[in-house]
Design a protein around this motif. Structure first.
Motif, PDB file in Angstrom:
ATOM      1  N   GLU A  66       0.409  41.840  78.762  1.00 32.60           N
ATOM      2  CA  GLU A  66       0.073  40.464  79.105  1.00 32.60           C
ATOM      3  C   GLU A  66       0.237  39.598  77.856  1.00 32.60           C
ATOM      4  OE1 GLU A  66      -3.752  40.253  80.992  1.00 32.60           O
ATOM      5  OE2 GLU A  66      -3.423  42.155  82.024  1.00 32.60           O
ATOM      6  N   ASN A  67      -0.074  38.315  77.974  1.00 31.68           N
ATOM      7  CA  ASN A  67       0.114  37.393  76.858  1.00 31.68           C
ATOM      8  C   ASN A  67      -0.766  37.699  75.650  1.00 31.68           C
ATOM      9  OD1 ASN A  67       2.025  36.095  78.341  1.00 31.68           O
ATOM     10  ND2 ASN A  67       0.791  34.311  78.794  1.00 31.68           N
ATOM     11  N   THR A  68      -1.929  38.312  75.839  1.00 34.18           N
ATOM     12  CA  THR A  68      -2.838  38.562  74.714  1.00 34.18           C
ATOM     13  C   THR A  68      -3.305  40.012  74.598  1.00 34.18           C
ATOM     14  OG1 THR A  68      -4.767  37.942  76.025  1.00 34.18           O
ATOM     15  CG2 THR A  68      -3.729  36.197  74.711  1.00 34.18           C
ATOM     16  N   LYS A  69      -2.827  40.884  75.473  1.00 34.30           N
ATOM     17  CA  LYS A  69      -3.242  42.286  75.381  1.00 34.30           C
ATOM     18  C   LYS A  69      -2.207  43.187  76.035  1.00 34.30           C
ATOM     19  CE  LYS A  69      -6.164  41.857  79.443  1.00 34.30           C
ATOM     20  NZ  LYS A  69      -7.513  41.954  79.977  1.00 34.30           N
ATOM     21  N   ALA A  70      -2.253  44.451  75.615  1.00 41.41           N
ATOM     22  CA  ALA A  70      -1.338  45.448  76.169  1.00 41.41           C
ATOM     23  C   ALA A  70      -2.039  46.797  76.157  1.00 41.41           C
ATOM     24  CB  ALA A  70      -0.056  45.508  75.354  1.00 41.41           C
ATOM     25  N   SER A  71      -1.607  47.683  77.042  1.00 41.26           N
ATOM     26  CA  SER A  71      -2.145  49.041  77.045  1.00 41.26           C
ATOM     27  C   SER A  71      -1.082  50.007  77.529  1.00 41.26           C
ATOM     28  CB  SER A  71      -3.398  49.146  77.920  1.00 41.26           C
ATOM     29  OG  SER A  71      -3.067  48.964  79.277  1.00 41.26           O
ATOM     30  N   MET A  72      -1.243  51.247  77.078  1.00 43.72           N
ATOM     31  CA  MET A  72      -0.382  52.336  77.508  1.00 43.72           C
ATOM     32  C   MET A  72      -1.285  53.533  77.793  1.00 43.72           C
ATOM     33  SD  MET A  72       2.738  54.289  75.528  1.00 43.72           S
ATOM     34  CE  MET A  72       1.752  55.239  74.368  1.00 43.72           C
ATOM     35  N   THR A  73      -1.240  54.036  79.013  1.00 46.06           N
ATOM     36  CA  THR A  73      -2.012  55.215  79.380  1.00 46.06           C
ATOM     37  C   THR A  73      -1.044  56.358  79.642  1.00 46.06           C
ATOM     38  OG1 THR A  73      -3.786  53.896  80.344  1.00 46.06           O
ATOM     39  CG2 THR A  73      -3.638  56.195  81.047  1.00 46.06           C
ATOM     40  N   ILE A  74      -1.302  57.480  78.982  1.00 45.84           N
ATOM     41  CA  ILE A  74      -0.526  58.695  79.219  1.00 45.84           C
ATOM     42  C   ILE A  74      -1.347  59.549  80.174  1.00 45.84           C
ATOM     43  CG2 ILE A  74       0.560  60.713  78.198  1.00 45.84           C
ATOM     44  CD1 ILE A  74       0.535  59.161  75.503  1.00 45.84           C
ATOM     45  N   LEU A  75      -0.821  59.761  81.364  1.00 45.62           N
ATOM     46  CA  LEU A  75      -1.525  60.543  82.378  1.00 45.62           C
ATOM     47  C   LEU A  75      -1.365  62.032  82.089  1.00 45.62           C
ATOM     48  CD1 LEU A  75      -0.335  58.579  85.545  1.00 45.62           C
ATOM     49  CD2 LEU A  75      -2.425  58.224  84.210  1.00 45.62           C
ATOM     50  N   ARG A  76      -2.454  62.786  82.273  1.00 42.43           N
ATOM     51  CA  ARG A  76      -2.425  64.230  82.053  1.00 42.43           C
ATOM     52  C   ARG A  76      -1.788  64.566  80.698  1.00 42.43           C
ATOM     53  NH1 ARG A  76      -0.315  62.742  86.484  1.00 42.43           N
ATOM     54  NH2 ARG A  76       1.763  63.537  86.044  1.00 42.43           N
ATOM     55  N   ALA A  77      -2.356  64.016  79.644  1.00 39.19           N
ATOM     56  CA  ALA A  77      -1.794  64.163  78.291  1.00 39.19           C
ATOM     57  C   ALA A  77      -1.600  65.631  77.928  1.00 39.19           C
ATOM     58  CB  ALA A  77      -2.703  63.475  77.287  1.00 39.19           C
ATOM     59  N   ARG A  78      -0.498  65.902  77.258  1.00 40.13           N
ATOM     60  CA  ARG A  78      -0.134  67.252  76.826  1.00 40.13           C
ATOM     61  C   ARG A  78       0.029  67.266  75.312  1.00 40.13           C
ATOM     62  NH1 ARG A  78       5.019  66.841  80.641  1.00 40.13           N
ATOM     63  NH2 ARG A  78       3.975  66.775  82.633  1.00 40.13           N
ATOM     64  N   ARG A  79       0.035  68.457  74.756  1.00 41.91           N
ATOM     65  CA  ARG A  79       0.283  68.571  73.307  1.00 41.91           C
ATOM     66  C   ARG A  79       1.587  67.892  72.925  1.00 41.91           C
ATOM     67  NH1 ARG A  79      -1.897  74.261  72.570  1.00 41.91           N
ATOM     68  NH2 ARG A  79      -3.873  73.852  71.539  1.00 41.91           N
ATOM     69  N   SER A  80       2.592  67.993  73.780  1.00 45.23           N
ATOM     70  CA  SER A  80       3.905  67.414  73.469  1.00 45.23           C
ATOM     71  C   SER A  80       3.872  65.885  73.398  1.00 45.23           C
ATOM     72  CB  SER A  80       4.948  67.873  74.496  1.00 45.23           C
ATOM     73  OG  SER A  80       4.581  67.453  75.799  1.00 45.23           O
ATOM     74  N   ASP A  81       2.795  65.268  73.900  1.00 41.48           N
ATOM     75  CA  ASP A  81       2.641  63.812  73.797  1.00 41.48           C
ATOM     76  C   ASP A  81       2.132  63.392  72.419  1.00 41.48           C
ATOM     77  OD1 ASP A  81       3.422  63.342  76.481  1.00 41.48           O
ATOM     78  OD2 ASP A  81       1.404  63.866  77.159  1.00 41.48           O
ATOM     79  N   SER A  82       1.680  64.364  71.617  1.00 45.04           N
ATOM     80  CA  SER A  82       1.204  64.056  70.267  1.00 45.04           C
ATOM     81  C   SER A  82       2.337  63.469  69.446  1.00 45.04           C
ATOM     82  CB  SER A  82       0.698  65.324  69.575  1.00 45.04           C
ATOM     83  OG  SER A  82      -0.435  65.836  70.227  1.00 45.04           O
ATOM     84  N   GLY A  83       1.987  62.507  68.600  1.00 42.04           N
ATOM     85  CA  GLY A  83       2.988  61.905  67.728  1.00 42.04           C
ATOM     86  C   GLY A  83       2.754  60.423  67.563  1.00 42.04           C
ATOM     87  N   ARG A  84       3.776  59.759  67.061  1.00 46.33           N
ATOM     88  CA  ARG A  84       3.656  58.333  66.748  1.00 46.33           C
ATOM     89  C   ARG A  84       4.265  57.457  67.832  1.00 46.33           C
ATOM     90  NH1 ARG A  84       5.714  57.766  60.708  1.00 46.33           N
ATOM     91  NH2 ARG A  84       6.623  56.063  61.812  1.00 46.33           N
ATOM     92  N   TYR A  85       3.573  56.346  68.089  1.00 48.21           N
ATOM     93  CA  TYR A  85       4.020  55.319  69.028  1.00 48.21           C
ATOM     94  C   TYR A  85       3.924  53.977  68.312  1.00 48.21           C
ATOM     95  CZ  TYR A  85       3.463  59.006  72.470  1.00 48.21           C
ATOM     96  OH  TYR A  85       3.580  60.183  73.158  1.00 48.21           O
ATOM     97  N   LYS A  86       4.826  53.083  68.653  1.00 43.49           N
ATOM     98  CA  LYS A  86       4.843  51.771  67.998  1.00 43.49           C
ATOM     99  C   LYS A  86       4.729  50.672  69.039  1.00 43.49           C
ATOM    100  CE  LYS A  86       8.578  49.478  66.025  1.00 43.49           C
ATOM    101  NZ  LYS A  86       9.651  49.337  65.020  1.00 43.49           N
ATOM    102  N   PHE A  87       3.896  49.677  68.718  1.00 37.50           N
ATOM    103  CA  PHE A  87       3.760  48.486  69.554  1.00 37.50           C
ATOM    104  C   PHE A  87       4.195  47.293  68.726  1.00 37.50           C
ATOM    105  CE2 PHE A  87       1.250  44.762  70.792  1.00 37.50           C
ATOM    106  CZ  PHE A  87       1.724  44.606  72.076  1.00 37.50           C
ATOM    107  N   GLN A  88       5.012  46.423  69.319  1.00 38.29           N
ATOM    108  CA  GLN A  88       5.505  45.256  68.616  1.00 38.29           C
ATOM    109  C   GLN A  88       5.407  44.048  69.539  1.00 38.29           C
ATOM    110  OE1 GLN A  88       9.657  45.691  67.448  1.00 38.29           O
ATOM    111  NE2 GLN A  88       9.071  45.005  65.417  1.00 38.29           N
TER     112      GLN A  88
END
Length: 105
Positions: free
Chosen positions: A60-82
Motif C-alpha cells: 500500500e502507499n504507507t505499508k507493505a507485508s510479505m507472508t511466507i506460508l508454511r515456512a521451510r528451512r529453504s526459505d531462510s536467507g535475505r530478502y530486500k524491500f525497496q
C-alpha cells in the motif's frame, strides 16, 4: 509448520507529502536479485508466478507485508524491500534488507 510475516511501514518525513511511486520485494537467497513482487503507482500488484503459491504480498502507499506460508528451512536467507516516492520531481525512498532464519524441529 508456521507462517513467517515480514512487515514494513514507511511514512512521510519533515511534514512533506511525497507521493508513492513504486515498491518492490526481492529474493536475495541465491545470490541474485529476483523480483518477488512489485507495485507501480496505482497499478495492480504483480507477484511472480514462482512465489504465488506460498507467498502473500500486500503493498500500500504507507505499508507493505510479505507472508511466507508454511515456512521451510529453504526459505531462510535475505530478502530486500525497496520503496520509491516522488516529491517535487525528486525521487526518494528507502531500501531494507532482512535476513530470516527458519528453524524446524
Amino acid at each position: 509448520s508456521n507462517n513467517v510475516t515480514l512487515q514494513w511501514r514507511y511514512s512521510y518525513t519533515l511534514g512533506l507529502s511525497p507521493s508513492f511511486r513504486q515498491a518492490t520485494i526481492f529474493d536475495l537467497r541465491g545470490g541474485d536479485e529476483i523480483r518477488i513482487a512489485n507495485k507501480l503507482l496505482q497499478d495492480d500488484l504483480y507477484v511472480d508466478a514462482a512465489y504465488r503459491d506460498r507467498f502473500r504480498i500486500h503493498i500500500e502507499n504507507t505499508k507493505a507485508s510479505m507472508t511466507i506460508l508454511r515456512a521451510r528451512r529453504s526459505d531462510s536467507g535475505r530478502y530486500k524491500f525497496q520503496v520509491e516516492t516522488l516529491n517535487n520531481n525528486k525521487l526518494g525512498g528507502l531500501t531494507s534488507i532482512i535476513e530470516i532464519s527458519v528453524q524446524c524441529k
